[in-house]
Write a protein that holds these residues in place. Structure first.
Motif, PDB file in Angstrom:
ATOM      1  N   SER A   1       0.840  -1.215   0.000  1.00  0.00           N
ATOM      2  CA  SER A   1       0.000   0.000   0.000  1.00  0.00           C
ATOM      3  C   SER A   1       0.861   1.245   0.000  1.00  0.00           C
ATOM      4  O   SER A   1       0.858   2.004   0.974  1.00  0.00           O
ATOM      5  N   SER A   2       1.616   1.483  -1.048  1.00  0.00           N
ATOM      6  CA  SER A   2       2.420   2.710  -1.052  1.00  0.00           C
ATOM      7  C   SER A   2       1.512   3.930  -1.135  1.00  0.00           C
ATOM      8  O   SER A   2       0.532   3.909  -1.884  1.00  0.00           O
ATOM      9  N   PRO A   3       1.822   4.994  -0.374  1.00  0.00           N
ATOM     10  CA  PRO A   3       0.988   6.189  -0.451  1.00  0.00           C
ATOM     11  C   PRO A   3       1.159   6.903  -1.788  1.00  0.00           C
ATOM     12  O   PRO A   3       2.210   6.783  -2.415  1.00  0.00           O
TER      13      PRO A   3
ATOM     14  N   SER B   1      10.149   4.285   0.113  1.00  0.00           N
ATOM     15  CA  SER B   1      10.240   3.920  -1.292  1.00  0.00           C
ATOM     16  C   SER B   1       9.573   2.551  -1.429  1.00  0.00           C
ATOM     17  O   SER B   1       9.704   1.699  -0.537  1.00  0.00           O
ATOM     18  N   SER B   2       8.861   2.334  -2.525  1.00  0.00           N
ATOM     19  CA  SER B   2       8.103   1.091  -2.687  1.00  0.00           C
ATOM     20  C   SER B   2       8.988  -0.144  -2.479  1.00  0.00           C
ATOM     21  O   SER B   2       9.959  -0.358  -3.207  1.00  0.00           O
ATOM     22  N   PRO B   3       8.636  -1.009  -1.534  1.00  0.00           N
ATOM     23  CA  PRO B   3       9.481  -2.176  -1.261  1.00  0.00           C
ATOM     24  C   PRO B   3       9.435  -3.225  -2.359  1.00  0.00           C
ATOM     25  O   PRO B   3      10.408  -3.946  -2.561  1.00  0.00           O
TER      26      PRO B   3
ATOM     27  N   GLU C   1       3.679 -13.545  -6.981  1.00  0.00           N
ATOM     28  CA  GLU C   1       3.014 -12.334  -6.465  1.00  0.00           C
ATOM     29  C   GLU C   1       1.684 -12.142  -7.182  1.00  0.00           C
ATOM     30  O   GLU C   1       1.658 -12.056  -8.417  1.00  0.00           O
ATOM     31  N   PRO C   2       0.563 -12.097  -6.454  1.00  0.00           N
ATOM     32  CA  PRO C   2      -0.692 -11.782  -7.140  1.00  0.00           C
ATOM     33  C   PRO C   2      -0.575 -10.410  -7.795  1.00  0.00           C
ATOM     34  O   PRO C   2       0.077  -9.515  -7.254  1.00  0.00           O
ATOM     35  N   VAL C   3      -1.225 -10.248  -8.942  1.00  0.00           N
ATOM     36  CA  VAL C   3      -1.132  -8.961  -9.647  1.00  0.00           C
ATOM     37  C   VAL C   3      -1.888  -7.861  -8.891  1.00  0.00           C
ATOM     38  O   VAL C   3      -1.524  -6.691  -8.951  1.00  0.00           O
TER      39      VAL C   3
HETATM   40  N1  GGG Z   1       0.897  -7.359  -5.707  1.00  0.00           N
HETATM   41  C1  GGG Z   1       0.936  -6.199  -6.484  1.00  0.00           C
HETATM   42  C2  GGG Z   1       0.844  -4.952  -5.660  1.00  0.00           C
HETATM   43  O1  GGG Z   1       1.068  -4.946  -4.482  1.00  0.00           O
HETATM   44  N2  GGG Z   1       0.459  -3.882  -6.322  1.00  0.00           N
HETATM   45  C3  GGG Z   1       0.355  -2.622  -5.695  1.00  0.00           C
HETATM   46  C4  GGG Z   1       1.457  -1.768  -6.175  1.00  0.00           C
HETATM   47  O2  GGG Z   1       2.114  -2.043  -7.153  1.00  0.00           O
HETATM   48  N3  GGG Z   1       1.668  -0.703  -5.502  1.00  0.00           N
HETATM   49  C5  GGG Z   1       2.668   0.196  -5.871  1.00  0.00           C
HETATM   50  C6  GGG Z   1       3.792   0.100  -4.941  1.00  0.00           C
HETATM   51  O3  GGG Z   1       3.591   0.156  -3.753  1.00  0.00           O
HETATM   52  O4  GGG Z   1       4.910  -0.037  -5.383  1.00  0.00           O
END
Ligand code: GGG
Length: 353
Positions: free
Chosen positions: A83-85, A93-95, A278-280
């Motif tokens: 859940s990146s903001p 930074s996105s993990p 990883e689920p999409v």
């Molecule tokens: N499993 C795919 C996933 O978590 N998608 C959400 C995503 O890509 N979020 C952007 C990020 O946090 O990098």
């Protein structure tokens, strides 16, 4: 990791549920793997932290310990969702983007397939998404110019990354009955970056050592906007699509809409030495905690990961069980217009296994 499946005494799987419904669907994938019994040699699971919640607790989104344990102790991994903001948060930074880079998981392989007999449209394609560069190098800057704020992002396309994703895509296309490969780009506008991607992928059959291996593969290309249009109009024309990172991300979500739900679509992040299922789908904050997330994408991601490692029988059993649950149509989560919970779908899969 370098062992053959026959030589492996146990399979160590890192579990990184991360955020939101990842915490609900990754345990379901674990249960499904355990139900395979002796088809998987002594599976062992290692719980690992990453994600926005980890960041808010510890100040680090991808702890070094997670990367080290994956590198040193695991044969493979399953990642949930993050859940990146949407706003810039200092230090975050996105993990998942970082993990793909850290482990050099350069290919994101996303099969999208219709399951129901006679389902229209009939979809059976794989999106092969470059996973380490394009706009996802995340080099963004904001400055103030004559007319106010200006933001710039670097889009990196290299010959090396384009070549290896191209090789992966040719291998996949060559192994499929139709052997069609479509290169996705926008090189009529982005002639330097997308031009390099297109030319490099096209040149894969001429690389030293290929020796005509891909002679049966039919190569075509589509501008990304036209590809989206044709995907919705006539998805059956596509077999394997290879795309730079951002186009691949968008195209695979779009393709998911054609087969009922994003909750069905699995992926693997694959490199030369490691694979991570990883689920999409993302973390789905709207349904988080309600127990109704669809576990099928994660179970199928586990199947893809196992297949990549050579555990074909276990992978086939997972896919067959999931397909049967979908075809029976009695136990489905709300994204598929059902009323069942995550656990009820998992139980239905486990009963078949
Ligand atoms: N499993 C795919 C996933 O978590 N998608 C959400 C995503 O890509 N979020 C952007 C990020 O946090 O990098």
């Amino acid at each position: 990791r370098t062992l053959s499946t026959a030589a492996r005494q146990s399979l160590r799987i890192g579990l990184i549920p991360a955020d939101g419904i990842g915490k609900e669907v990754i345990p379901a994938a674990k249960a499904a793997i355990l139900a395979l019994g002796s088809d998987i040699p002594n599976p062992q699971f290692v719980d690992l932290a990453a994600g926005w919640e980890t960041f808010t607790r510890t100040g680090v989104a991808l702890p070094q310990e997670t990367v080290d344990i994956l590198r040193q102790e695991c044969d493979c991994a399953l990642f949930g969702s993050v859940s990146s903001p949407s706003r810039k948060v200092v230090g975050y930074s996105s993990p998942i983007v970082a993990l793909r880079k850290e482990l050099d998981l350069y290919a994101n392989i996303r099969p999208v397939v219709s399951v129901l007999v006679g389902e229209k449209p009939s979809v059976d394609l794989i999106v092969v998404r470059e996973n380490t560069e394009c706009l996802y190098v995340k080099q963004e800057v904001q400055t103030v110019g004559e007319h106010g704020k200006e933001a710039r992002a670097t889009r990196l396309i290299t010959e090396r990354a384009s070549r290896r994703i191209g090789q992966m895509a040719f291998e996949l296309a060559n192994a499929r009955p139709r052997k069609l490969l479509t290169i996705i780009h926008k090189s009529n506008v982005l002639s330097v970056t997308d031009g390099l991607f297109r030319e490099t992928v096209r040149s894969v059959p001429t690389l030293p050592g290929v020796n005509g291996k891909y002679d049966q593969v039919t190569i075509s290309e589509q501008l990304v906007d036209s590809a989206v249009y044709r995907l919705f109009r006539e998805p059956e024309i596509f077999d394997v699509l290879v795309a730079p990172n951002l186009y691949g991300d968008i195209l695979s979500d779009a393709a998911a809409a054609l087969v009922g739900s994003l909750g069905l679509i699995p992926s693997i992040n694959a490199g030369d030495n490691f694979v991570m299922g990883e689920p999409v789908h993302g973390s789905a904050p709207d349904i988080e905690g309600k127990g109704i997330a669809n576990p099928i994408a994660s179970i199928r991601s586990a199947a893809l990961m196992l297949r990549h490692l050579g555990y074909t029988k276990g992978a086939d059993r997972l896919d067959t069980a999931v397909d049967q649950v979908i075809r029976e149509g009695k136990v489905l989560t709300p994204d598929l217009k059902g009323t069942s919970t995550t656990n009820e779908v998992l139980e239905a899969v486990l009963r078949i296994l």
